[in-house]
Design a protein around this motif. Structure first.
Motif, PDB file in Angstrom:
ATOM      1  N   LYS A   1     -56.798 -22.998  82.990  1.00  0.00           N
ATOM      2  CA  LYS A   1     -55.762 -23.879  82.451  1.00  0.00           C
ATOM      3  C   LYS A   1     -55.232 -24.094  83.277  1.00  0.00           C
ATOM      4  CE  LYS A   1     -55.414 -22.970  78.016  1.00  0.00           C
ATOM      5  NZ  LYS A   1     -55.275 -23.134  76.128  1.00  0.00           N
ATOM      6  N   LEU A   2     -54.375 -23.066  83.309  1.00  0.00           N
ATOM      7  CA  LEU A   2     -53.224 -22.849  84.184  1.00  0.00           C
ATOM      8  C   LEU A   2     -52.821 -23.572  85.827  1.00  0.00           C
ATOM      9  CD1 LEU A   2     -51.637 -19.549  83.299  1.00  0.00           C
ATOM     10  CD2 LEU A   2     -50.792 -22.000  82.973  1.00  0.00           C
ATOM     11  N   LEU A   3     -54.570 -24.435  86.831  1.00  0.00           N
ATOM     12  CA  LEU A   3     -54.855 -24.753  87.564  1.00  0.00           C
ATOM     13  C   LEU A   3     -54.336 -26.547  87.634  1.00  0.00           C
ATOM     14  CD1 LEU A   3     -57.956 -22.865  89.088  1.00  0.00           C
ATOM     15  CD2 LEU A   3     -55.383 -22.442  89.783  1.00  0.00           C
ATOM     16  N   ARG A   4     -54.543 -26.990  86.711  1.00  0.00           N
ATOM     17  CA  ARG A   4     -54.250 -28.046  86.074  1.00  0.00           C
ATOM     18  C   ARG A   4     -53.064 -28.338  85.522  1.00  0.00           C
ATOM     19  NH1 ARG A   4     -58.595 -27.553  81.776  1.00  0.00           N
ATOM     20  NH2 ARG A   4     -57.047 -27.293  80.257  1.00  0.00           N
ATOM     21  N   GLU A   5     -52.112 -29.473  86.789  1.00  0.00           N
ATOM     22  CA  GLU A   5     -51.122 -30.085  86.677  1.00  0.00           C
ATOM     23  C   GLU A   5     -50.286 -30.008  85.363  1.00  0.00           C
ATOM     24  OE1 GLU A   5     -48.930 -29.740  88.844  1.00  0.00           O
ATOM     25  OE2 GLU A   5     -50.480 -29.186  90.732  1.00  0.00           O
ATOM     26  N   GLY A   6     -49.241 -29.767  84.635  1.00  0.00           N
ATOM     27  CA  GLY A   6     -48.998 -30.234  83.537  1.00  0.00           C
ATOM     28  C   GLY A   6     -47.760 -29.612  83.308  1.00  0.00           C
ATOM     29  N   ARG A   7     -47.395 -29.143  81.494  1.00  0.00           N
ATOM     30  CA  ARG A   7     -46.112 -29.120  81.429  1.00  0.00           C
ATOM     31  C   ARG A   7     -46.108 -27.641  80.501  1.00  0.00           C
ATOM     32  NH1 ARG A   7     -44.263 -31.251  75.956  1.00  0.00           N
ATOM     33  NH2 ARG A   7     -46.539 -30.953  75.140  1.00  0.00           N
ATOM     34  N   LEU A   8     -47.248 -27.181  80.913  1.00  0.00           N
ATOM     35  CA  LEU A   8     -47.724 -26.045  80.607  1.00  0.00           C
ATOM     36  C   LEU A   8     -47.329 -25.193  81.445  1.00  0.00           C
ATOM     37  CD1 LEU A   8     -48.465 -23.469  78.684  1.00  0.00           C
ATOM     38  CD2 LEU A   8     -51.408 -24.865  79.178  1.00  0.00           C
ATOM     39  N   ARG A   9     -48.328 -25.457  82.346  1.00  0.00           N
ATOM     40  CA  ARG A   9     -47.882 -24.993  83.561  1.00  0.00           C
ATOM     41  C   ARG A   9     -46.484 -25.109  84.473  1.00  0.00           C
ATOM     42  NH1 ARG A   9     -51.536 -25.888  89.572  1.00  0.00           N
ATOM     43  NH2 ARG A   9     -50.303 -25.232  90.726  1.00  0.00           N
ATOM     44  N   CYS A  10     -46.239 -26.071  83.955  1.00  0.00           N
ATOM     45  CA  CYS A  10     -44.383 -25.988  84.748  1.00  0.00           C
ATOM     46  C   CYS A  10     -43.975 -25.500  84.305  1.00  0.00           C
ATOM     47  CB  CYS A  10     -44.054 -26.781  84.134  1.00  0.00           C
ATOM     48  SG  CYS A  10     -44.194 -28.345  85.945  1.00  0.00           S
ATOM     49  N   PHE A  11     -44.348 -24.727  82.560  1.00  0.00           N
ATOM     50  CA  PHE A  11     -43.300 -23.740  81.445  1.00  0.00           C
ATOM     51  C   PHE A  11     -43.551 -22.344  82.008  1.00  0.00           C
ATOM     52  CE2 PHE A  11     -42.607 -21.382  78.166  1.00  0.00           C
ATOM     53  CZ  PHE A  11     -41.555 -22.001  77.099  1.00  0.00           C
TER      54      PHE A  11
END
Length: 311
Positions: free
Chosen positions: A131-141
């Protein structure tokens, strides 16, 4: 021999073993290849059953997963005419579980337990990006939280608080730790050390009691090591202690009970604090009021308030 025992052609038995599904004019292979003999075409569809080894097929799983023996029992009971509920009762499973299994593992030849078992083993790895290897808002947070020196627990709580209705902004504490330590294996040790408060780049195992961090710095004297004269309560001067904590841990008091006479002393703990230093000072202050011949021994449990027991 197996084909002869069940009365089918050897090629049919081989198809069953390899997870091949067939109809009157087509054969669908495990790799997704579909051969249509009537049209003379070969097409590629979705993979039905990936190639799995014996280790994956024989792996002991959680009891919530169906075993090969249970799948064989499902086939036998259904061939005998039992209903889904009857099969479920026989296996101790909900009827909905039996229905989903039959729907997923059935082809033109009916429910095939061995092909279904291989398909289930192939689905288990669920190959997908972390999940955290994918770019997106969750990873940035998560990255922003780590830069602020937030713990993974704080990040999870902040996600729920700031995005209460957005299920895509959810991640478990374990997933964050897995992502951090996975990166550390790739050579980003300094970055991970800066992100994790403990400064460790490897996980510390907790399950093995022999490898856990000892609760007390000083070695404990176990209750089994008490001399016999303490056990039979013949000689006064040996005490048993305990900690009594009030509602919401706002108050606390320690007790000392003499084993022979049952004489009880209360140990005042200023402000209701019950940390190791406060309990140590209170016990020293109270026990010093006793004459020397009544200061034999003190037995306590292994609570954290006894971390300074040697002192």
């Amino acid at each position: 021999m197996a084909a002869r025992r069940v009365g089918v052609n050897e090629r049919t038995a081989r198809d069953w073993d390899q997870g091949v599904k067939k109809s009157a004019t087509t054969r669908t292979y495990a790799d997704g290849r579909r051969v249509d003999y009537a049209a003379g075409t070969v097409t590629m569809g979705p993979v039905t059953t990936a190639s799995v080894g014996l280790a994956a097929l024989d792996k002991q799983l959680h009891p919530r997963f169906l075993t090969l023996a249970e799948r064989e029992q499902i086939r036998d009971l259904r061939m005998a005419g039992h209903s889904l509920r009857a099969v479920g009762r026989a296996l101790g499973r909900p009827a909905s579980t039996i229905k989903r299994e039959i729907d997923a593992g059935s082809g033109t030849a009916g429910y095939q337990p061995y092909a279904a078992h291989r398909a289930a083993a192939a689905r288990r790895p669920r190959p997908k990006d972390r999940k955290l290897l994918r770019e997106g808002r969750l990873r940035c947070f998560v990255q922003d939280g780590l830069r602020r020196r937030w713990s993974p627990e704080q990040i999870c709580h902040a996600l729920f608080k700031e995005h209460p209705d957005d299920q895509s902004m959810r991640v478990s504490v374990e997933t964050i730790y897995q992502a951090l330590y996975f990166q550390a294996r790739g050579g980003l040790k300094r970055e991970v050390q800066a992100a994790v408060r403990s400064g460790r780049t490897r996980r510390r195992p907790r399950r093995d009691p022999d490898r856990r961090t000892p609760r007390f710095t000083d070695p404990m004297v176990m209750i089994s090591d008490r001399p016999a004269d303490i056990e039979d309560r013949a000689v006064p001067g040996h005490w048993e202690g305990d900690l009594i904590i009030g509602a919401n841990s706002r108050s606390a008091i320690a007790t000392l009970v003499e084993r022979t006479t049952r004489y009880t002393m209360l140990v005042h703990l200023p402000g209701g604090a019950h940390d190791a230093e406060t309990v140590r000072d209170g016990l020293v202050r109270t026990i010093q009021t006793l004459p020397a011949h009544l200061r034999g021994s003190l037995t306590w449990d292994q609570g954290s308030e006894m971390a300074r027991h040697k002192q």
